[in-house]
Design a protein around this motif. Sequence first.
Motif, mmCIF file in Angstrom:
data_model
loop_
_atom_site.group_PDB
_atom_site.id
_atom_site.type_symbol
_atom_site.label_atom_id
_atom_site.label_comp_id
_atom_site.label_asym_id
_atom_site.label_seq_id
_atom_site.Cartn_x
_atom_site.Cartn_y
_atom_site.Cartn_z
ATOM 1 N N ALA A 33 -6.552 6.957 -4.767
ATOM 2 C CA ALA A 33 -5.969 5.641 -5.033
ATOM 3 C C ALA A 33 -6.535 4.590 -4.086
ATOM 4 O O ALA A 33 -6.897 3.483 -4.504
ATOM 5 C CB ALA A 33 -4.445 5.709 -4.900
ATOM 6 N N VAL A 34 -6.629 4.938 -2.802
ATOM 7 C CA VAL A 34 -7.166 3.986 -1.820
ATOM 8 C C VAL A 34 -8.624 3.653 -2.133
ATOM 9 O O VAL A 34 -9.049 2.493 -2.063
ATOM 10 C CB VAL A 34 -7.041 4.565 -0.394
ATOM 11 N N ALA A 35 -9.410 4.681 -2.500
ATOM 12 C CA ALA A 35 -10.817 4.458 -2.825
ATOM 13 C C ALA A 35 -10.961 3.566 -4.054
ATOM 14 O O ALA A 35 -11.789 2.640 -4.078
ATOM 15 C CB ALA A 35 -11.517 5.796 -3.054
ATOM 16 N N VAL A 66 -1.569 19.296 -1.324
ATOM 17 C CA VAL A 66 -3.005 19.205 -1.623
ATOM 18 C C VAL A 66 -3.256 18.150 -2.694
ATOM 19 O O VAL A 66 -4.102 17.262 -2.541
ATOM 20 C CB VAL A 66 -3.554 20.579 -2.063
ATOM 21 N N GLY A 67 -2.515 18.240 -3.786
ATOM 22 C CA GLY A 67 -2.676 17.265 -4.857
ATOM 23 C C GLY A 67 -2.312 15.861 -4.418
ATOM 24 O O GLY A 67 -2.969 14.884 -4.799
ATOM 25 N N ALA A 68 -1.279 15.741 -3.592
ATOM 26 C CA ALA A 68 -0.846 14.424 -3.128
ATOM 27 C C ALA A 68 -1.908 13.766 -2.256
ATOM 28 O O ALA A 68 -2.206 12.574 -2.404
ATOM 29 C CB ALA A 68 0.466 14.550 -2.354
ATOM 30 N N ILE A 69 -2.485 14.529 -1.336
ATOM 31 C CA ILE A 69 -3.504 13.962 -0.440
ATOM 32 C C ILE A 69 -4.733 13.533 -1.237
ATOM 33 O O ILE A 69 -5.285 12.446 -1.018
ATOM 34 C CB ILE A 69 -3.889 14.984 0.644
ATOM 35 N N VAL A 70 -5.165 14.391 -2.176
ATOM 36 C CA VAL A 70 -6.348 14.064 -2.981
ATOM 37 C C VAL A 70 -6.136 12.762 -3.740
ATOM 38 O O VAL A 70 -6.980 11.849 -3.718
ATOM 39 C CB VAL A 70 -6.672 15.212 -3.951
ATOM 40 N N LEU A 127 -8.729 5.751 11.840
ATOM 41 C CA LEU A 127 -7.295 5.638 12.092
ATOM 42 C C LEU A 127 -6.552 5.188 10.831
ATOM 43 O O LEU A 127 -5.470 5.688 10.515
ATOM 44 C CB LEU A 127 -7.036 4.658 13.236
ATOM 45 N N GLY A 128 -7.143 4.232 10.109
ATOM 46 C CA GLY A 128 -6.533 3.787 8.863
ATOM 47 C C GLY A 128 -6.476 4.899 7.838
ATOM 48 O O GLY A 128 -5.463 5.080 7.149
ATOM 49 N N ALA A 129 -7.553 5.671 7.742
ATOM 50 C CA ALA A 129 -7.571 6.798 6.808
ATOM 51 C C ALA A 129 -6.545 7.849 7.201
ATOM 52 O O ALA A 129 -5.897 8.457 6.341
ATOM 53 C CB ALA A 129 -8.972 7.410 6.770
ATOM 54 N N ALA A 130 -6.391 8.069 8.519
ATOM 55 C CA ALA A 130 -5.402 9.043 8.984
ATOM 56 C C ALA A 130 -3.991 8.601 8.609
ATOM 57 O O ALA A 130 -3.162 9.415 8.160
ATOM 58 C CB ALA A 130 -5.515 9.226 10.498
ATOM 59 N N LEU A 131 -3.698 7.310 8.768
ATOM 60 C CA LEU A 131 -2.381 6.802 8.389
ATOM 61 C C LEU A 131 -2.141 6.957 6.889
ATOM 62 O O LEU A 131 -1.030 7.289 6.463
ATOM 63 C CB LEU A 131 -2.248 5.331 8.797
ATOM 64 N N LEU A 132 -3.179 6.718 6.092
ATOM 65 C CA LEU A 132 -3.026 6.868 4.644
ATOM 66 C C LEU A 132 -2.805 8.333 4.269
ATOM 67 O O LEU A 132 -2.042 8.642 3.352
ATOM 68 C CB LEU A 132 -4.258 6.314 3.936
ATOM 69 N N GLY A 133 -3.499 9.238 4.981
ATOM 70 C CA GLY A 133 -3.269 10.659 4.738
ATOM 71 C C GLY A 133 -1.851 11.067 5.099
ATOM 72 O O GLY A 133 -1.204 11.826 4.369
ATOM 73 N N MET A 168 0.834 -1.200 0.000
ATOM 74 C CA MET A 168 0.000 0.000 0.000
ATOM 75 C C MET A 168 0.874 1.257 0.000
ATOM 76 O O MET A 168 0.548 2.258 -0.642
ATOM 77 C CB MET A 168 -0.921 0.003 1.218
ATOM 78 N N GLY A 169 1.982 1.213 0.736
ATOM 79 C CA GLY A 169 2.917 2.331 0.719
ATOM 80 C C GLY A 169 3.474 2.562 -0.675
ATOM 81 O O GLY A 169 3.609 3.714 -1.118
ATOM 82 N N ASP A 170 3.779 1.478 -1.373
ATOM 83 C CA ASP A 170 4.249 1.586 -2.752
ATOM 84 C C ASP A 170 3.177 2.227 -3.620
ATOM 85 O O ASP A 170 3.456 3.133 -4.427
ATOM 86 C CB ASP A 170 4.586 0.188 -3.273
ATOM 87 N N ALA A 171 1.921 1.772 -3.440
ATOM 88 C CA ALA A 171 0.825 2.276 -4.261
ATOM 89 C C ALA A 171 0.595 3.768 -4.044
ATOM 90 O O ALA A 171 0.516 4.546 -5.005
ATOM 91 C CB ALA A 171 -0.461 1.493 -3.951
ATOM 92 N N VAL A 172 0.475 4.179 -2.786
ATOM 93 C CA VAL A 172 0.165 5.582 -2.493
ATOM 94 C C VAL A 172 1.310 6.492 -2.921
ATOM 95 O O VAL A 172 1.091 7.571 -3.488
ATOM 96 C CB VAL A 172 -0.153 5.768 -1.001
ATOM 97 N N SER A 173 2.547 6.081 -2.671
ATOM 98 C CA SER A 173 3.690 6.933 -3.001
ATOM 99 C C SER A 173 3.807 7.160 -4.504
ATOM 100 O O SER A 173 4.265 8.220 -4.944
ATOM 101 C CB SER A 173 4.985 6.315 -2.457
#
Length: 286
Positions: free
Chosen positions: A78-80, A69-73, A178-184, A45-50
């Motif tokens: 990506a997670v969704a 801003v663009g990175a968080i969006v 908590l999971g969403a916060a970690l992904l953010g 997941m870290g690979d995917a989000v990065s």
Amino acid sequence: MSLYELLLEPLSYDFMLRALASTLVAAVVCAVLSCWLVLIGWSLMGDAVSHAVLPGVVLAYIVGAPFAVGAIVFGFLAVALIGVVRDTSRVKEDAAIGIVFTTLFALGLVLISVTPSQTDLNHIIFGNLLGVDGSDLIQIVTLGVLTLAVLVLKRRDFTLYAFDPTHAHAIGLNPRLLGAALLGLLALTSVVALQVVGVILVVAMLIIPGATAYLLTDRFGRMLLIAPAFSAVAAVTGLYLSYHLDTASGGMIVLVQGCGFVLAYLFGPRHGLVTRRLLARRRAVR
């Protein structure tokens, strides 16, 4: 070469001082977050989000918005998308992650290729540590301090979520939140490390320190100390080596981290491959 030339000469240049500060901030923040990524099993997941944040960063550059801003969006997008593909088709999670992050990463590459720019946007992919200027350093430090502060303040909740989400829910915590916060935080951390090592090598800084610390201790509290210490030493060592050997700074930093992991894998005090075999041989002799 004297000790002065080896250690102090690089620090006589402003660009090296900015690079050193940026490297240390990125290394520490990535390492602290990597402890939870390794513990939860979110390496992929870290690979995917990065990688998925790349088009968000480019679009933010186009409209003149902050990279974060663009990175968080796009991190949350990506997670969704991974969840939608996983839950509405026969495709398993690992395949969904691979499909989404490679597609978004490719979108980022296309956007870079068609975006008119006075600056080379390829530094987002490969990093441009020695080109970090004052405004970049302020952004890196600001995002790094913010991310690290949240991780430290909420470390107990994140740790409980990592070990036992069911118990976390039973005591009133919201595991999904908590999971969403970690992904953010993962998306923010990716932005912090973008200009240090680039999108391609961000995942290494997000995984190797936590994995190395995991081989060196059985206590999570110690992991949170060992990982950033190891990452900071590797970052400074890699930066100095890149200066004296005239090599890519981002690649050298990750290479030093990889070498450190190999040493921990082989000679870790309890879980090292060589160490375990030596202990087993001693027990057999006894």
